[in-house]
Design a protein around this motif. Sequence first.
Motif, PDB file in Angstrom:
ATOM      1  N   GLN A   1       0.828  -1.441   0.019  1.00 20.94           N
ATOM      2  CA  GLN A   1      -0.006  -0.043   0.004  1.00 20.94           C
ATOM      3  C   GLN A   1       0.826   1.361   0.012  1.00 20.94           C
ATOM      4  O   GLN A   1       0.537   2.416  -0.762  1.00 20.94           O
ATOM      5  N   GLU A   2       1.965   1.169   0.715  1.00 20.22           N
ATOM      6  CA  GLU A   2       2.902   2.343   0.702  1.00 20.22           C
ATOM      7  C   GLU A   2       3.449   2.574  -0.350  1.00 20.22           C
ATOM      8  O   GLU A   2       3.723   3.709  -1.171  1.00 20.22           O
ATOM      9  N   CYS A   3       3.910   1.289  -1.222  1.00 27.15           N
ATOM     10  CA  CYS A   3       4.539   1.494  -2.631  1.00 27.15           C
ATOM     11  C   CYS A   3       3.456   2.253  -3.599  1.00 27.15           C
ATOM     12  O   CYS A   3       3.945   2.962  -4.303  1.00 27.15           O
ATOM     13  N   ASN A   4       2.226   1.767  -3.373  1.00 28.58           N
ATOM     14  CA  ASN A   4       1.154   2.437  -4.299  1.00 28.58           C
ATOM     15  C   ASN A   4       0.771   3.757  -4.087  1.00 28.58           C
ATOM     16  O   ASN A   4       0.634   4.394  -4.949  1.00 28.58           O
ATOM     17  N   ALA A   5       1.016   4.147  -2.563  1.00 23.31           N
ATOM     18  CA  ALA A   5       0.567   5.645  -2.369  1.00 23.31           C
ATOM     19  C   ALA A   5       1.792   6.445  -2.668  1.00 23.31           C
ATOM     20  O   ALA A   5       1.725   7.727  -2.835  1.00 23.31           O
ATOM     21  N   SER A   6       3.018   5.971  -2.729  1.00 23.45           N
ATOM     22  CA  SER A   6       4.506   6.666  -3.164  1.00 23.45           C
ATOM     23  C   SER A   6       4.565   7.430  -4.623  1.00 23.45           C
ATOM     24  O   SER A   6       5.184   8.223  -4.590  1.00 23.45           O
ATOM     25  N   GLY A   7       3.772   6.623  -5.540  1.00 26.19           N
ATOM     26  CA  GLY A   7       4.064   7.347  -6.880  1.00 26.19           C
ATOM     27  C   GLY A   7       5.304   6.729  -7.467  1.00 26.19           C
ATOM     28  O   GLY A   7       5.537   7.081  -8.639  1.00 26.19           O
ATOM     29  N   LEU A   8       6.038   5.922  -6.880  1.00 24.79           N
ATOM     30  CA  LEU A   8       7.208   5.216  -7.382  1.00 24.79           C
ATOM     31  C   LEU A   8       6.774   4.222  -8.133  1.00 24.79           C
ATOM     32  O   LEU A   8       5.951   3.405  -7.882  1.00 24.79           O
ATOM     33  N   SER A   9       7.946   3.807  -9.015  1.00 27.83           N
ATOM     34  CA  SER A   9       7.499   2.499  -9.760  1.00 27.83           C
ATOM     35  C   SER A   9       7.893   1.488  -8.670  1.00 27.83           C
ATOM     36  O   SER A   9       8.594   1.863  -7.606  1.00 27.83           O
ATOM     37  N   ASN A  10       7.575   0.281  -8.714  1.00 31.28           N
ATOM     38  CA  ASN A  10       7.798  -0.914  -7.839  1.00 31.28           C
ATOM     39  C   ASN A  10       9.205  -1.310  -7.852  1.00 31.28           C
ATOM     40  O   ASN A  10       9.759  -1.342  -6.463  1.00 31.28           O
ATOM     41  N   ARG A  11       9.896  -1.123  -8.865  1.00 31.72           N
ATOM     42  CA  ARG A  11      11.465  -1.049  -8.827  1.00 31.72           C
ATOM     43  C   ARG A  11      12.099  -0.038  -8.038  1.00 31.72           C
ATOM     44  O   ARG A  11      12.784  -0.442  -7.024  1.00 31.72           O
ATOM     45  N   GLU A  12      11.795   0.893  -8.102  1.00 32.08           N
ATOM     46  CA  GLU A  12      12.361   2.260  -7.397  1.00 32.08           C
ATOM     47  C   GLU A  12      12.073   2.174  -6.043  1.00 32.08           C
ATOM     48  O   GLU A  12      12.829   2.204  -4.960  1.00 32.08           O
TER      49      GLU A  12
END
Length: 106
Positions: free
Chosen positions: A21-32
């Motif tokens: 969820q944090e990754c999705n909210a971050s706006g970053l790519s999954n890799r980054e």
Amino acid sequence: MADVLAVRNEYRVENWSALIQECNASGLSNREFCRQHGISEKSFYYWLRKLRHQAAEAAETHLIKLDPTPTEEDMLHIRYHGAELRLPSGVDMDVVAALLRSIQSL
């Protein structure tokens, strides 16, 4: 031992859910996101797939057999001295006859 494993798995599910969820909210790519947080991409995608599968299982629809509702054509209608009786077509005729006899004797 099974309790310990269940608690461990629940803990992991909660942590990975929060990370995803944090990754999705971050706006970053999954890799980054994985690179910045020191997370193995392989583990990230493993848990992403696992959590999606669990969510799909939880949302899976289950068919429930419903008894058909009788329509007006399936009903037995009896009118007697201003009273109306509607019964399902499969009703026991002996019961209907006894009911009519009791009404007639009133």
